[in-house]
Design a protein around this motif. Sequence first.
Motif, PDB file in Angstrom:
ATOM      1  N   ARG A  11       8.003   3.608  -1.054  1.00  0.00           N
ATOM      2  CA  ARG A  11       7.530   3.329  -2.424  1.00  0.00           C
ATOM      3  C   ARG A  11       8.146   2.036  -2.965  1.00  0.00           C
ATOM      4  O   ARG A  11       7.477   1.260  -3.651  1.00  0.00           O
ATOM      5  CB  ARG A  11       7.867   4.493  -3.344  1.00  0.00           C
ATOM      6  N   LEU A  12       9.413   1.827  -2.675  1.00  0.00           N
ATOM      7  CA  LEU A  12      10.052   0.596  -3.127  1.00  0.00           C
ATOM      8  C   LEU A  12       9.390  -0.628  -2.499  1.00  0.00           C
ATOM      9  O   LEU A  12       9.130  -1.636  -3.175  1.00  0.00           O
ATOM     10  CB  LEU A  12      11.545   0.621  -2.794  1.00  0.00           C
ATOM     11  N   LYS A  13       9.100  -0.543  -1.220  1.00  0.00           N
ATOM     12  CA  LYS A  13       8.478  -1.674  -0.540  1.00  0.00           C
ATOM     13  C   LYS A  13       7.042  -1.908  -1.028  1.00  0.00           C
ATOM     14  O   LYS A  13       6.562  -3.045  -1.039  1.00  0.00           O
ATOM     15  CB  LYS A  13       8.498  -1.449   0.967  1.00  0.00           C
ATOM     16  N   GLU A  14       6.357  -0.824  -1.420  1.00  0.00           N
ATOM     17  CA  GLU A  14       5.015  -0.981  -1.977  1.00  0.00           C
ATOM     18  C   GLU A  14       5.045  -1.800  -3.259  1.00  0.00           C
ATOM     19  O   GLU A  14       4.183  -2.651  -3.499  1.00  0.00           O
ATOM     20  CB  GLU A  14       4.409   0.394  -2.279  1.00  0.00           C
ATOM     21  N   GLN A  15       6.046  -1.543  -4.093  1.00  0.00           N
ATOM     22  CA  GLN A  15       6.101  -2.175  -5.406  1.00  0.00           C
ATOM     23  C   GLN A  15       6.867  -3.497  -5.419  1.00  0.00           C
ATOM     24  O   GLN A  15       6.575  -4.367  -6.245  1.00  0.00           O
ATOM     25  CB  GLN A  15       6.741  -1.203  -6.413  1.00  0.00           C
ATOM     26  N   ALA A  16       7.840  -3.614  -4.543  1.00  0.00           N
ATOM     27  CA  ALA A  16       8.672  -4.823  -4.522  1.00  0.00           C
ATOM     28  C   ALA A  16       8.980  -5.178  -3.067  1.00  0.00           C
ATOM     29  O   ALA A  16      10.070  -4.896  -2.567  1.00  0.00           O
ATOM     30  CB  ALA A  16       9.956  -4.597  -5.315  1.00  0.00           C
TER      31      ALA A  16
END
Length: 470
Positions: free
Chosen positions: A56-61
Amino acid sequence: MASYRLALPAAAPEGDRSFWLRDLGAGPATPPFAGEAACDVAIVGGGYTGLWTALRLKEQAPELRVTILEADFCGSGASGRNGGQVHSWFAELDLLTRLVGAEEALALCHATAEAIEELAELQASGTIDMDLRLDGWLWTASARAQEGAWEPAADLCRKAGEADRLRPVGAEEIRRRTGSGASYMGVVEPRAGTVQPAKLALGLRALALSRGVAIHERSPVSEIVSGRPCRLQTPGGTLQAGKVVIASNAWAAALPELSRYLYVVDSQIVATEPVAETLDRLGWTGGESICDAQAHVLYYQRTRGGRVVFGRGSGNVAYGNRFGAAFNRRPDGGADNLRELSRVYPELRGVKIAADWSGPIDCSAAHLPVFGSLTGEPDILFGVGFNGTGIAQTPVAGRILASLVLGQDDRWSRSGLVGLARRQTLPPEPVRTLGARLVRRAIRIRNDLEIENRSPGPLVRWLSSLTPGR
């Protein structure tokens, strides 16, 4: 600046690992952490929660430097040894409504249903082969005392215009779909089912690596020192991180603050040798997941290879949330599970057991996962307390934790599960464990009597009603 000591897991030897892990020959695929390094976000724990948070972190940032530190290897804990049951939170709609309110409860249920569709897309696209079969989840009764256990949740589903989420089923349909006459009424969640949980965990590991997440297995974190940045100590070196996410399941309960919200039990599962011909003859040919409505729930599935994986909740309670290798496997070879397997499927009496295993489960007082940051430590976050139900819930947990890490003000960071822990605490030791063992013993006595349609005495009924959060 404060120091937080973490418990070092007792990794299960090969013979005590789950059938799922052993069947794949699962093991580490990344090197241990060594030396000195820095990242933006460090995640402690490489199970479903840690992996979904990283994704999820990589999806957003995408530019974030995200590092997972895993004590053994990804999926070696609860993520690779559970019952492989995939179902949404609609069955918990009444509990969610009571604790977080009707609107948020329904939103969380929809989020888990969306997570199931995300799993289906990962499977259909060939991204992760997890043996996903969405043939339904059946929640059933096999004794009078279990009848209607689902009704509070089903009633709220009907009132919310979601009646199809938990559809009534009778004895004929249950027998046709499960091959067993032990249960005779219940509900089915149609868009639910089963996975091979270790395949899912290892698939998430590969996906995270492909998206630039750094993963170090065999890298237990012994200490977290708060500060700007935080420091995480492993046997091989020190990692500095702007934010830390604790996603280490039952082992997180070693932290004094989280211990106030969590208690640790074990759950035992057995896997039979392949018995496909017998199951075909009984009519059990699909990938349904099945639970009964005992307080110490039975849960089971037929694997693609024609085995029965049969588990039961309950188990040992860890005093002071301290546990070790004894939680990895019980010495009785799954005798309690075998007794219940023979009751549910008399035709399998005497079947050979290929594997039996157990392991620690982090249970919250709220009976729901809880999220937040350690008191006075906004850069050290946690997501724990999945109570043995996480395959469709951890993708949602990853969204909540990612929003908290990124400091966002959105539906995920404002979820009612954030901060819930502080409203649902447990008593101190020794009252906690002694009381829990007494209550769980009463529940076992009550279950064994009620499964024979016998009534427990008033003391057993009272003691068995004292489960936290219910």
